[in-house]
Design a protein around this motif. Structure first.
Motif, mmCIF file in Angstrom:
data_model
loop_
_atom_site.group_PDB
_atom_site.id
_atom_site.type_symbol
_atom_site.label_atom_id
_atom_site.label_comp_id
_atom_site.label_asym_id
_atom_site.label_seq_id
_atom_site.Cartn_x
_atom_site.Cartn_y
_atom_site.Cartn_z
ATOM 1 N N TYR B 134 -2.309 9.511 -0.884
ATOM 2 C CA TYR B 134 -1.441 9.085 -0.001
ATOM 3 C C TYR B 134 -0.773 8.354 -1.265
ATOM 4 O O TYR B 134 -1.496 7.302 -2.149
ATOM 5 N N ASP B 135 0.658 8.139 -1.167
ATOM 6 C CA ASP B 135 1.691 7.278 -2.558
ATOM 7 C C ASP B 135 1.820 6.138 -1.745
ATOM 8 O O ASP B 135 2.389 5.722 -0.436
ATOM 9 N N ILE B 136 1.152 4.877 -2.826
ATOM 10 C CA ILE B 136 0.953 3.789 -1.975
ATOM 11 C C ILE B 136 2.263 2.782 -2.023
ATOM 12 O O ILE B 136 2.470 2.176 -1.559
ATOM 13 N N TYR B 137 3.181 3.863 -3.070
ATOM 14 C CA TYR B 137 4.503 3.369 -2.964
ATOM 15 C C TYR B 137 5.157 3.591 -2.656
ATOM 16 O O TYR B 137 6.442 2.855 -2.216
ATOM 17 N N GLU B 138 5.035 4.567 -1.870
ATOM 18 C CA GLU B 138 5.968 5.338 0.003
ATOM 19 C C GLU B 138 5.296 5.133 0.841
ATOM 20 O O GLU B 138 6.042 5.229 2.104
ATOM 21 N N GLU B 139 4.241 4.679 0.974
ATOM 22 C CA GLU B 139 3.323 5.278 2.287
ATOM 23 C C GLU B 139 2.610 3.916 3.114
ATOM 24 O O GLU B 139 2.199 3.994 3.990
ATOM 25 N N LEU B 140 2.530 3.278 1.966
ATOM 26 C CA LEU B 140 1.676 1.290 2.207
ATOM 27 C C LEU B 140 3.210 0.528 2.691
ATOM 28 O O LEU B 140 3.638 0.105 2.083
ATOM 29 N N LYS B 141 2.888 0.343 3.997
ATOM 30 C CA LYS B 141 3.750 -0.594 4.816
ATOM 31 C C LYS B 141 3.208 -1.502 5.421
ATOM 32 O O LYS B 141 2.467 -1.411 5.450
ATOM 33 N N HIS B 142 4.591 -2.593 5.376
ATOM 34 C CA HIS B 142 3.935 -3.796 6.290
ATOM 35 C C HIS B 142 4.463 -3.433 7.997
ATOM 36 O O HIS B 142 4.588 -2.174 7.820
ATOM 37 N N SER B 143 3.381 -3.856 8.533
ATOM 38 C CA SER B 143 3.421 -3.587 9.789
ATOM 39 C C SER B 143 5.291 -3.586 10.664
ATOM 40 O O SER B 143 5.074 -2.735 11.404
ATOM 41 N N ASP B 144 6.045 -4.232 9.959
ATOM 42 C CA ASP B 144 7.548 -3.481 10.383
ATOM 43 C C ASP B 144 7.990 -2.387 9.384
ATOM 44 O O ASP B 144 9.221 -2.342 10.192
ATOM 45 N N GLY B 145 7.227 -2.126 9.393
ATOM 46 C CA GLY B 145 7.623 -0.516 8.641
ATOM 47 C C GLY B 145 8.613 -0.593 7.084
ATOM 48 O O GLY B 145 8.543 0.488 6.490
ATOM 49 N N SER B 146 8.153 -2.001 6.942
ATOM 50 C CA SER B 146 9.047 -1.843 5.211
ATOM 51 C C SER B 146 8.233 -1.803 4.542
ATOM 52 O O SER B 146 7.324 -1.536 4.356
ATOM 53 N N LEU B 147 8.508 -1.418 3.097
ATOM 54 C CA LEU B 147 7.552 -0.946 1.876
ATOM 55 C C LEU B 147 7.001 -2.354 1.162
ATOM 56 O O LEU B 147 7.330 -2.852 1.490
ATOM 57 N N LEU B 148 5.578 -2.171 1.067
ATOM 58 C CA LEU B 148 5.048 -3.514 0.635
ATOM 59 C C LEU B 148 5.438 -4.070 -0.694
ATOM 60 O O LEU B 148 5.231 -4.754 -1.216
ATOM 61 N N TRP B 229 -13.434 5.235 -2.266
ATOM 62 C CA TRP B 229 -11.535 5.879 -2.502
ATOM 63 C C TRP B 229 -11.388 5.210 -3.928
ATOM 64 O O TRP B 229 -11.958 4.654 -4.735
ATOM 65 N N GLN B 230 -10.390 6.100 -4.843
ATOM 66 C CA GLN B 230 -9.920 6.029 -6.189
ATOM 67 C C GLN B 230 -8.426 6.165 -6.331
ATOM 68 O O GLN B 230 -7.549 6.199 -5.077
ATOM 69 N N LEU B 231 -8.033 5.348 -7.117
ATOM 70 C CA LEU B 231 -6.504 5.280 -7.469
ATOM 71 C C LEU B 231 -6.556 5.471 -8.702
ATOM 72 O O LEU B 231 -6.954 5.584 -10.196
ATOM 73 N N VAL B 232 -4.915 6.853 -8.353
ATOM 74 C CA VAL B 232 -4.793 7.885 -9.855
ATOM 75 C C VAL B 232 -3.315 7.372 -9.997
ATOM 76 O O VAL B 232 -3.309 8.221 -8.690
ATOM 77 N N GLY B 233 -2.883 6.560 -10.610
ATOM 78 C CA GLY B 233 -1.363 6.577 -10.785
ATOM 79 C C GLY B 233 -0.988 5.658 -9.290
ATOM 80 O O GLY B 233 -1.654 4.677 -8.832
ATOM 81 N N GLY B 234 -0.252 6.106 -8.567
ATOM 82 C CA GLY B 234 0.157 5.467 -7.390
ATOM 83 C C GLY B 234 -0.115 6.547 -6.267
ATOM 84 O O GLY B 234 0.389 5.839 -5.074
ATOM 85 N N ASN B 235 -1.107 7.147 -6.595
ATOM 86 C CA ASN B 235 -1.657 7.693 -5.814
ATOM 87 C C ASN B 235 -3.129 7.322 -4.737
ATOM 88 O O ASN B 235 -3.749 7.037 -6.268
ATOM 89 N N LEU B 236 -3.218 7.258 -3.107
ATOM 90 C CA LEU B 236 -4.862 6.610 -3.008
ATOM 91 C C LEU B 236 -5.357 7.493 -2.866
ATOM 92 O O LEU B 236 -4.961 8.578 -1.453
ATOM 93 N N ARG B 237 -6.642 7.985 -3.284
ATOM 94 C CA ARG B 237 -7.141 9.426 -2.306
ATOM 95 C C ARG B 237 -8.426 8.947 -1.898
ATOM 96 O O ARG B 237 -9.019 8.108 -2.370
ATOM 97 N N ILE B 238 -9.048 9.419 -0.822
ATOM 98 C CA ILE B 238 -9.652 8.467 0.243
ATOM 99 C C ILE B 238 -10.627 9.637 0.214
ATOM 100 O O ILE B 238 -10.533 10.750 -0.255
#
Lengths: 224, 390
Positions: B134-148, B229-238
Motif C-alpha cells: 500500500y502506498d502511504i503517500y496515496e492511500e494513507l488518509k484521515h477519517s475525512d478521506g484527505s491524504l495524511l 510489516w516493512q516499508l520500502v520507499g513509499g510502499n508499506l508491505r504487510i
C-alpha cells in the motif's frame, strides 16, 4: 616625502621634537651678537668699521660642532686659531625675529667667533618652505673686533662665577622658567593640539644634590 | 586647563561620560598616563582626548572580556530568554536551570513517543483482499478521506516517518495457559490477559516463564503466518496477505513529518529568544558599579593603549631631520611594549575569569570539600565520639 603624509601639522610636530632635543635635553647654547649696521660708523672707502655696534647678545640653544684649535705658524710667529660650526633650529630664530647673517658674531665658551657663512642645512622632507636649521660656520674673531665680557659657561679654569654651568633648567614650551624668560614656543602647544605640561620644568642643579653643593637631577616641585 | 567635564565630546563614543566615578577618574588618568610615559621630563605627544579615548576603550574591553566569560559560563541558562533591547542581564546572577539539557533530550523523547514538540498523527489504509503493498503517500488518509501527507502540519510537504503501524502479532502470553482457550483470544484483543479468573498461577522459577514465552514467540514466527510489516520507499508491505477484509477492515498507521526546528507544533516563544552569545542581553557595564579589581585593570590597560598610541604617533617617522643630523624616534619600541602590555593584561584577565566560571567554581568547591575531609581525618577524635566523614 609626499605632502599627503607631511602636512603642516607634521612639520609642527617635527619642529617641536627638535626644539625639545635642543632646549630640554642637549642644552648647548651660544650668545649671538647682531651687528647694528645702522648705528655703526662704516668707512666710506673701505666699507668696513673699525668699531662695531652690536645689539645686546641673544642666548640661543644650538648644537655646536667644536673643532680642536689649529696652530698656524708664519713669519710673525705662531697663533692658535679656532673654528666652530653652530647649528641653530630655524624656527627658533623665527620665533626670536632674528636673522643670522655672515659678519655677525657669537660667543661660545670663552671665544668670540665671526660668522663666515650662514646656510640652511636641509629641507624638511623636501618641502622647500620648511628648513631644518641654519649652519653657521664661524672662525675665531680677531682681537679688538668684539670685546665684551663672556657669558658662561666658559672654561672650568676660569674664576668667574658663571664659568661652569651648574644649573640646567628645561623650558618645555613655557615662556618663563626658573631662570627667567625662555622665548620658547612649541607649535602644537600654541595651537592647542596638546596641552602645556602642568608640571614645572625639571632641572639639573644643586637642588638635586643632598649636600646642595654638587649638581644632580631635580624634578620635585614642592619647594619651587 | 580643560577638564573632562568641561570638554565637548571628550570620548569617541561617550558611553560613560555621565558616570560621575568615570568622570573623576578621567582627569586623573591624564596625569597617570603622562607620568607613566615620562612627560614630567620629556614631552608625551598625546592629547587629553586621546588619553580619554584610551580610557574609554579600556573599560569597553574590560566589559567585553568579563561579559564574554560570563556568557560562556552561563549561556546554557540564558538560551531562549527574551533578547529585549540587548541589555539588562549584564549585572544579574541567573538561576541555574536544565532547559538546555531538556531541550537537547526532547527529540529522543519524541521518538520514544513520550514528549517532544511535534505531533504524531494517525490515519488509515483500506485493506484489500490479497493485496500486500500500500502506498502511504496515496492511500494513507484521515477519517475525512484527505491524504495524511497533505496535512497542514506538513508544510512544506516532506517525507512521512512511520512511527507505529497498528498491525500487531498476537502476544505469546495468551497462549501461556491454554492455547485453545477462547477466553484467551478475547483477553488478547482487550489486553487484559493474565488477569482473568481463568488464569492459573504456578509457583515456578521465573526463567521457566521466560523460556516458554520465547518458545511460543518463535513458534508464532516460524509455524504461523506472523504479523509484521516493512516499508520500502513509499510502499508499506504487510504480512500476512490480507484474506478477510469484510466490514471494511482498515490498517491504522501513526506518522510524523519532518520536524521544522523553527516552527514546532507546540508554540514556543523561546525560539525567538537568545540563540547565541551575540544576542544575550548584555549591555555595557557601569564604571561606578565595578570594583577596584576592574578599575585598576582599566587604568593599566588605558596606560598600555596610550603607550601604543604614542608609539604610533612617533613611528609615523622613524627619524626626523634636525640641523646637521637625524633624530631617531622610539615609536616602534613603544608600539611593541604597549601591545605586549595589553596582551599580558588581557591574557591574565581571561585566565582569571576562566578559573572563575561557574563550572570551575563547582570543581573548586568539590576539591575544597575533599580537602576538608582529608584534613578532618587526621584530627584526633575522642574515643566513642567519632563522626566518620565520607
Amino acid at each position: 616625502m609626499a605632502r599627503l603624509f607631511i602636512t603642516p601639522r607634521e612639520i609642527d610636530f617635527i619642529s617641536d621634537l627638535t626644539k625639545e632635543i635642543n632646549k630640554d635635553v642637549i642644552g648647548q647654547k651660544i650668545f649671538y651678537y647682531k651687528i647694528r649696521a645702522d648705528l655703526t660708523d662704516i668707512h666710506e672707502v673701505y666699507e668696513e668699521a673699525m668699531t662695531k655696534v652690536f645689539d645686546p647678545p641673544v642666548e640661543i640653544e644650538a648644537r655646536v660642532d667644536w673643532d680642536p684649535s689649529d696652530v698656524r705658524t708664519n713669519k710673525f710667529g705662531s697663533e692658535t686659531f679656532k673654528t666652530i660650526q653652530a647649528y641653530i633650529h630655524y624656527r627658533d630664530l623665527l620665533d626670536r625675529n632674528l636673522e643670522a647673517k655672515e659678519g655677525d658674531y657669537l660667543s661660545y665658551g670663552n671665544v668670540f667667533f665671526e660668522i663666515t657663512s650662514a646656510i640652511f642645512t636641509s629641507l624638511i622632507f623636501g618641502q622647500v618652505e620648511y628648513k631644518t636649521g641654519i649652519k653657521l660656520a664661524c672662525k675665531q674673531a680677531r682681537k679688538g673686533q668684539i670685546d665684551f665680557k663672556f657669558h658662561g659657561p666658559t672654561d672650568e679654569s676660569d674664576t668667574t662665577s658663571d664659568a661652569i654651568q651648574k644649573t640646567f633648567v628645561q623650558q618645555r614650551g613655557k615662556s618663563v622658567n626658573r631662570e627667567g624668560e625662555t622665548a620658547d614656543k612649541r607649535a602644537l602647544i600654541e595651537q592647542g593640539k596638546i596641552d602645556l605640561t602642568e608640571e614645572k620644568p625639571v632641572e639639573v642643579s644643586a637642588r638635586g644634590d643632598e649636600s646642595n653643593v654638587g649638581s644632580s637631577f631635580y624634578g620635585d616641585d614642592y619647594d619651587n | 586647563m580643560s577638564s573632562f567635564s568641561n570638554t565637548f565630546r571628550p570620548t569617541p563614543f561617550g558611553f560613560f561620560d555621565e558616570d560621575q566615578t568615570y568622570i573623576r577618574e578621567a582627569d586623573a588618568m591624564v596625569t597617570f598616563v603622562k607620568r607613566k610615559l615620562g612627560d614630567d621630563i620629556l614631552s608625551v605627544e598625546l592629547t587629553k582626548k586621546q588619553i580619554w579615548a584610551c580610557f574609554e576603550e579600556s573599560f569597553l574591553e574590560y566589559g567585553r572580556i568579563v561579559l564574554e566569560a560570563h556568557g560562556k559560563s552561563q549561556l546554557t541558562n540564558l538560551l531562549g530568554i527574551p533578547t529585549g533591547s540587548l541589555k539588562g542581564a549584564e549585572e544579574l546572577h541567573p538561576r541555574q536551570n536544565l532547559e538546555f539539557a531538556l531541550r537537547a533530550a526532547e527529540p529522543y523523547a519524541g521518538e520514544a513517543g513520550v514528549g517532544g514538540s511535534y505531533k504524531v498523527i494517525s490515519g488509515s489504509i483500506d485493506l484489500e483482499k490479497g493485496r500486500q503493498d500500500y502506498d502511504i503517500y496515496e492511500e494513507l488518509k484521515h477519517s475525512d478521506g484527505s491524504l495524511l501527507v497533505s496535512s497542514s502540519l506538513n508544510s512544506p510537504r516532506t517525507k512521512m516517518k512511520i512511527m507505529e503501524v497498528m498491525h500487531f502479532s498476537p502476544q505469546a502470553a495468551y497462549r501461556f495457559f491454554d492455547t485453545t482457550s477462547a477466553i484467551n483470544y478475547l483477553n488478547n484483543e482487550f489486553s487484559f490477559e493474565s488477569f482473568t479468573p481463568e488464569t492459573v498461577f504456578y509457583v515456578l522459577p521465573v526463567f521457566e516463564d521466560i523460556l516458554r514465552a520465547g518458545q511460543m514467540d518463535i513458534s508464532n514466527r516460524v509455524r504461523r503466518s506472523n504479523t509484521s510489516w516493512q516499508l520500502v520507499g513509499g510502499n508499506l508491505r504487510i504480512f500476512p496477505i490480507p484474506t478477510d477484509v469484510s466490514n471494511g477492515k482498515k490498517l491504522y498507521v501513526k506518522v510524523m513529518f519532518n520536524p521544522d526546528p523553527l516552527n514546532p507544533h507546540v508554540e514556543d516563544g523561546t525560539i525567538y529568544g537568545v540563540s547565541n552569545l551575540s544576542n544575550v542581553p548584555f549591555g555595557q557595564l557601569r564604571y561606578s558599579k565595578i570594583n577596584e579589581i576592574g578599575k585598576q585593570w582599566c587604568r593599566q590597560y588605558a596606560a598600555a593603549l596610550s603607550k601604543e598610541l604614542l608609539g604610533l604617533i612617533r613611528s609615523k617617522f622613524s627619524s626626523v631631520p634636525i640641523p646637521d643630523g637625524d633624530l631617531t624616534l622610539n615609536g616602534s619600541d613603544l608600539v611593541s611594549q604597549g601591545r605586549e602590555d595589553q596582551n599580558n593584561l588581557r591574557d591574565k584577565m581571561v585566565e582569571l575569569l576562566d578559573t572563575l566560571s561557574y563550572g570551575n567554581l563547582l570543581k573548586a568547591e568539590a576539591e575544597s570539600a575533599e580537602a576538608i575531609k582529608t584534613v578532618l581525618r587526621s584530627v584526633p577524635i575522642p574515643l566513642g565520639k567519632a563522626i566518620v566523614m565520607g
